[in-house]
Structures are given as C-alpha cells and as structure tokens.
Motif scaffolding. Structure first.
Motif, PDB file in Angstrom:
ATOM      1  N   ASP A 136       4.952  -0.755  -4.619  1.00 30.76           N
ATOM      2  CA  ASP A 136       4.481  -0.221  -3.685  1.00 30.76           C
ATOM      3  C   ASP A 136       5.667   1.077  -2.496  1.00 30.76           C
ATOM      4  O   ASP A 136       5.897   0.909  -1.445  1.00 30.76           O
ATOM      5  N   THR A 139       4.276   3.332  -0.511  1.00 34.42           N
ATOM      6  CA  THR A 139       3.424   2.804   0.844  1.00 34.42           C
ATOM      7  C   THR A 139       4.635   3.405   1.082  1.00 34.42           C
ATOM      8  O   THR A 139       4.344   3.215   2.689  1.00 34.42           O
ATOM      9  N   SER A 289      -8.609  -8.938   4.080  1.00 34.77           N
ATOM     10  CA  SER A 289      -8.477  -7.768   3.555  1.00 34.77           C
ATOM     11  C   SER A 289      -9.235  -7.033   3.825  1.00 34.77           C
ATOM     12  O   SER A 289     -10.969  -7.175   4.041  1.00 34.77           O
ATOM     13  N   PHE A 423     -12.818  -2.827  -4.776  1.00 36.06           N
ATOM     14  CA  PHE A 423     -11.444  -3.313  -4.341  1.00 36.06           C
ATOM     15  C   PHE A 423     -10.366  -4.070  -3.170  1.00 36.06           C
ATOM     16  O   PHE A 423     -10.819  -3.550  -1.995  1.00 36.06           O
ATOM     17  N   ASP A 425      -7.777  -4.549  -0.482  1.00 38.11           N
ATOM     18  CA  ASP A 425      -6.456  -3.875   0.003  1.00 38.11           C
ATOM     19  C   ASP A 425      -6.577  -4.716   0.607  1.00 38.11           C
ATOM     20  O   ASP A 425      -6.454  -5.381   1.746  1.00 38.11           O
ATOM     21  N   ASN A 427      -4.066  -4.187   3.591  1.00 38.90           N
ATOM     22  CA  ASN A 427      -2.762  -3.129   4.205  1.00 38.90           C
ATOM     23  C   ASN A 427      -1.708  -3.803   5.360  1.00 38.90           C
ATOM     24  O   ASN A 427      -1.806  -3.691   6.576  1.00 38.90           O
ATOM     25  N   ASN A 434      -2.414   3.923   5.015  1.00 38.22           N
ATOM     26  CA  ASN A 434      -2.189   2.874   3.682  1.00 38.22           C
ATOM     27  C   ASN A 434      -3.220   2.972   2.395  1.00 38.22           C
ATOM     28  O   ASN A 434      -2.959   3.343   0.934  1.00 38.22           O
ATOM     29  N   PRO A 435      -4.877   3.069   2.657  1.00 38.78           N
ATOM     30  CA  PRO A 435      -5.897   3.082   1.992  1.00 38.78           C
ATOM     31  C   PRO A 435      -5.834   4.247   1.124  1.00 38.78           C
ATOM     32  O   PRO A 435      -6.016   4.122  -0.272  1.00 38.78           O
ATOM     33  N   HIS A 438      -3.960   5.063  -2.285  1.00 39.40           N
ATOM     34  CA  HIS A 438      -4.015   4.602  -3.546  1.00 39.40           C
ATOM     35  C   HIS A 438      -4.938   5.920  -3.918  1.00 39.40           C
ATOM     36  O   HIS A 438      -5.213   5.321  -5.165  1.00 39.40           O
TER      37      HIS A 438
END
Length: 526
Positions: A136, A139, A289, A423, A425, A427, A434-435, A438
């Motif tokens: 993370d 992020t 998700s 995936f 994810d 958030n 956030n996405p 990746h």
C-alpha cells in the motif's frame, strides 16, 4: 422486509481531500468507543473470514489481512460517515505535501509501552521504506514518492513530509496496513508476520489462538482505552472475544448462522431471502469490491498485444457477468469505481463494445492463463464465466479459481505465472486514484504497484496531473482522463462493483462507516 443497508458512500475521501488541499486543521477529539461501555460484560462474536496471508499489517494484501490488522494495530485516523475522525491522533493539519498529527496521550502498546511520536515514526518509517515493499505504499503516499517522518516527543507530534504532492495521504493513513506496530514487533518481524510478536499491538485485540486456514481467536485487552472518536452512534457493545472461522462457501456460512454456530457471516446475494427479516435475522449490505479485468502486459506475454486485450473486452458480456456474480445486486461500473465515488464518470461511451465475431478472429488458438479469487461470485462463478466467454471465442483458457491467499500469492508474487485476472479491488481510499495506482509507476517486484507492467504514457501524464492538482475540478478532470486512457488502451476492463453482504443473527450488528471497506464494526446489541 428489513434490510440493514450500509451504503458506503465515500464522502470521507472528498471531505478529507478538501481539508488537505486547503491546508486546514482537522480535529477529532478522542473518547471511549460508544459501543465500548461495560465491554467486560459482553460476550463473543463469531464471524467468518477468508484465509489471511500475514499478520504483519504492512504486508496486508487481501481483505482478511486488513481485517485482522485492524483488530490489533491502530491507525492515526479512522473513517466515519462524513469525514475522518481521530484514531491515535487527536488532530491534524495538512497541505498537499505534508501533514502534522498531534497524538492522544492515553494510548499504550500491549506490553504497556506508551505510544509516543518516536514509536509512531519508527513504524511509519518501516512502512515507507522501499525495502519493506509495503503493497500500500504507493496508495498511501503516492507512487514513487519519498517520505520523511519526523517525531517531536516534547510536543507530542508527528510530521510527515512528501517530495511531491499527494492529496490522499491523510485518508491513506486510515487504512489498516498503516497500523502502528510497537517496538516489540519491529524487533522481530518474522514473529510479527506469524502473529506471535508479544507486545507488538497498539490496537484493542490480541491474537490468542490460531489454526491456520481454520480459525483465529482474539481477546480484548482489558486495559485498552484508545477507541476512535466516532461521530456516528454505534449501537451495542464490543465483544471480549472475536472468533473468526474460515468458511469460504456462502451457503455453508448461511447454514452456520441459521444453526446458531455463527453470529455474523458473509453470504452472497442468493442467500438474502433466507435472512431478510426471517426468524429475527437481518442482512447488512454495503457497496464494496470493484471487479475488473487486469492484463499481464510484460514482454513476451499474450497480452503485450493491445489487439488481443481488445478482443477479450469484446468477448465479455458485462451484464451477464453482473448477473453471475451478484444476482444483479451489484452496480456495473464504467471507471473501476462505484457510482458514488468522487470524480467517477458514469458515461459508458469509452468502453469497448461487445463484438463476438471480432473477438473470435483474434482469440482463436490463443493460450491464456486466467487466475481469479473465489470471491468473484459464488465459488468464483465470475472467473468461470470469463473462462467460458473466452473459450467461446476460440481461446485455450486454463483457470486457477483459487482462494484469496493463493490468488494474492500468484498475481502479486509470481509475475510469470499468469496472463489475465479478474481483479478484486478494495478501494480503501474511496477515490478514482485508488484503482489507477495499480497501473502506473514501477512494478510490484520493483517496489511499486503496477501489477501488469503497464506502459501507458497518456495514463501516466494524466495521473501525475491529478496527483498534483490543487482543486477538485482539476483533479477530477485529470483522473477521468487517466481512466479513459486506461480503458482505450485496454489495459483493464471495468466490470462491476460487488456488494458485501452480512447475515446477522438477532442481537448483532455490522456496519462500515464512510466507505471503510477494511473496518467492519461488529457489535453485540442484544
């Protein structure tokens, strides 16, 4: 019909972002958890969890890692409906490149050590060290950013400075993976990862019993006082014992709830009629998700070619995927996030349209290694749908439909072992950034978050503009441009936002405040 619907509208991120960019001071006076009164008189909560990969919060990758980290390691701030509130910090002041936190004075480690700025600094230094390879890190502090943490014990303050602007930093520090690890854990990180580092905990619960892949039992620290300063009223009492049972099958989980062997259990949408107001049971439904297709684009792989990626997008029916995965309780997505996320654009014109004939012309004979977690629909039905859709287009698809831990180990740890993944994810920030994180910057083996080794200059440029923007309009415009660059180059394919559904026995509650996907608040209400 009684639904306890916890709609995780992530206004937290927007509020926090505004505060950060404005450089204002935010306070969150700490107090006892409203549900923590007379905690000694409460009993246990028995609930479900998937198999965790590690008990070290810094190494958290999948949801069970975060949930268990939240039990034992407190963060500086927490999410609540309407904004951030105090955790280990009582107040904070932030700019786009820095944040200063004033700590509470009543927080201690499990071995009695007071939690001082120096202890917080040591834990955050480890999190920010590229050698730690915290998943993370990009992020929380921004992709490729450099972080300097300063401790002032005399003033009881911690300052964090960044070399480049990152508006999500304060919100990022609410994520469970940033939980503060006390000195006993930092001295023995192997014991920390195994859940055996005594005295390492800054949070309310201690791991007492662990049967790997079976169950995990946590006991409340009787001396713990550092409850978050929740603004939202939380009914009920905290449990003195939290018992987590690994029960990946939602039907079996439902049976355990109805038989009284579980108090709170995660089910899928098909199980709602069994519990919605039936025999005192209820359900709690939260937006959760984000599912999307993510390609491995490393040189020499089948998806290094954009035409092959586009063919996959043409072969997949997003509406059919939604039905398979969530029985239409999910929300089809256009930008990798749920509809309520700030900066989301609901326009679907940038998505690749279905075209089975065009897909077949490209995919026929292509060998594809698909890996997906079993949380994508009942028993991983969503993964199976993708496999069959690509097979129908002529591709030779092998599927690894695995538990979350195995999925994480493959996608994050074995870059040469997969070509395509569904995936899942989480958030945690509640932002469009956030996405996107990746797909930019260094790859995971290089210490970054770029899972598929994507190289998309238009995406990178727009993402950087969004990260450095000083107002919401400019930030949203840049992030939307970045998302469209990602979609047009078919580096990923948005699918659906899937709900998180708890079945609840009478006398128990569950809620997720402010879009806090990694912070389910479970209480005994009866």
């Amino acid at each position: 019909m009684r639904h306890t619907r916890t709609r995780t509208v992530p206004v937290t991120a927007a509020v926090a972002m505004t505060a950060v960019l404005a450089g204002c001071t935010t306070t969150g006076a700490t107090s006892s958890d409203p549900g923590g009164g007379d905690a000694a008189g409460a009993t246990k909560i028995r609930t479900t969890i998937d198999v965790p990969a590690s008990f070290d919060p810094v190494k958290a990758l999948s949801l069970p890692d975060y949930v268990l980290a939240r039990n034992s390691y407190d963060t500086l701030v927490r999410k609540d409906d309407g904004g951030l509130v105090g955790g280990l910090a009582t107040k904070w002041k932030a700019t786009p490149t820095s944040a200063t936190f004033t700590l509470r004075t009543d927080a201690t480690c499990a071995d009695g050590t007071p939690i001082t700025p120096k202890i917080v600094k040591a834990s955050l230094d480890r999190f920010a060290d590229p050698k730690t390879a915290a998943p993370d890190l990009p992020t929380v502090f921004g992709p490729g950013n450099k972080v300097k943490v300063t401790a002032d014990d005399a003033a009881n303050k911690v300052e964090i400075a960044l070399t480049r602007p990152w508006g999500d930093m304060v919100t990022g520090l609410s994520v469970a993976s940033t939980g503060i690890v006390c000195p006993a854990g930092l001295k023995d990180v192997k014991a920390l990862a195994a859940g055996k580092a005594k005295g390492s905990q800054s949070g309310p619960y201690l791991l007492r019993k662990s049967q790997s892949g079976v169950s995990y039992s946590y006991a409340l620290r009787p001396e713990y006082k550092a409850w978050p300063a929740w603004r939202t009223k939380i009914p009920g009492k905290v449990a003195t014992t939290m018992e987590y049972l690994v029960s990946p099958d939602p039907t079996a989980t439902g049976n355990l709830v109805t038989s009284g062997q579980l108090d709170i259990g995660k089910i899928d949408a098909s199980g709602i009629p069994r519990f919605d107001g039936v025999n005192g049971h209820s359900v709690s439904i939260s937006r959760f998700s984000d599912f999307y297709l993510l390609f491995n684009e490393r040189p020499g792989t089948v998806f290094a070619d954009v035409a092959t990626r586009r063919a996959v997008a043409q072969a997949v029916d997003r509406a059919a995927f939604t039905k398979v995965v969530s029985k239409d309780t999910g929300e089809p997505s256009t930008m990798f996030v749920q509809k309520a996320i700030p900066c989301n654009d609901p326009d679907s014109s940038s998505l690749v349209p279905k075209d089975k004939a065009a897909a077949s012309a490209v995919l026929k004979g292509k060998k594809i290694r698909l890996v997906g977690p079993q949380v994508v629909g009942p028993a991983g039905a969503g993964n199976q749908y993708i496999q069959e859709a690509l097979r129908a287009a002529g591709a030779d698809v092998t599927l690894a439909n695995v538990d979350v831990g195995a999925w994480v180990g493959t996608v994050f740890g074995k870059p040469d072992a997969w070509d395509l993944t569904v995936f899942a994810d989480l958030n945690f920030l509640g932002t469009l950034a956030n996405p996107l994180g990746h797909f930019v910057g260094p790859t995971v083996p290089e210490g970054g978050g770029n899972l598929g080794a994507v190289k998309n200059p238009a995406l990178n440029k727009a993402f950087a503009q969004g990260a450095e923007a000083t107002n919401e309009g400019a930030r949203c415009a840049a992030y939307q441009k970045a998302a469209k660059a990602l979609i047009s180059n078919v580096d990923a394919v948005p699918l659906v936002n899937d709900p998180f559904i708890y079945a609840l026995r009478e006398g128990f509650s569950a809620q997720m405040l402010g879009g806090s996907l990694d912070d389910p608040i479970l209480r005994i209400t009866g």
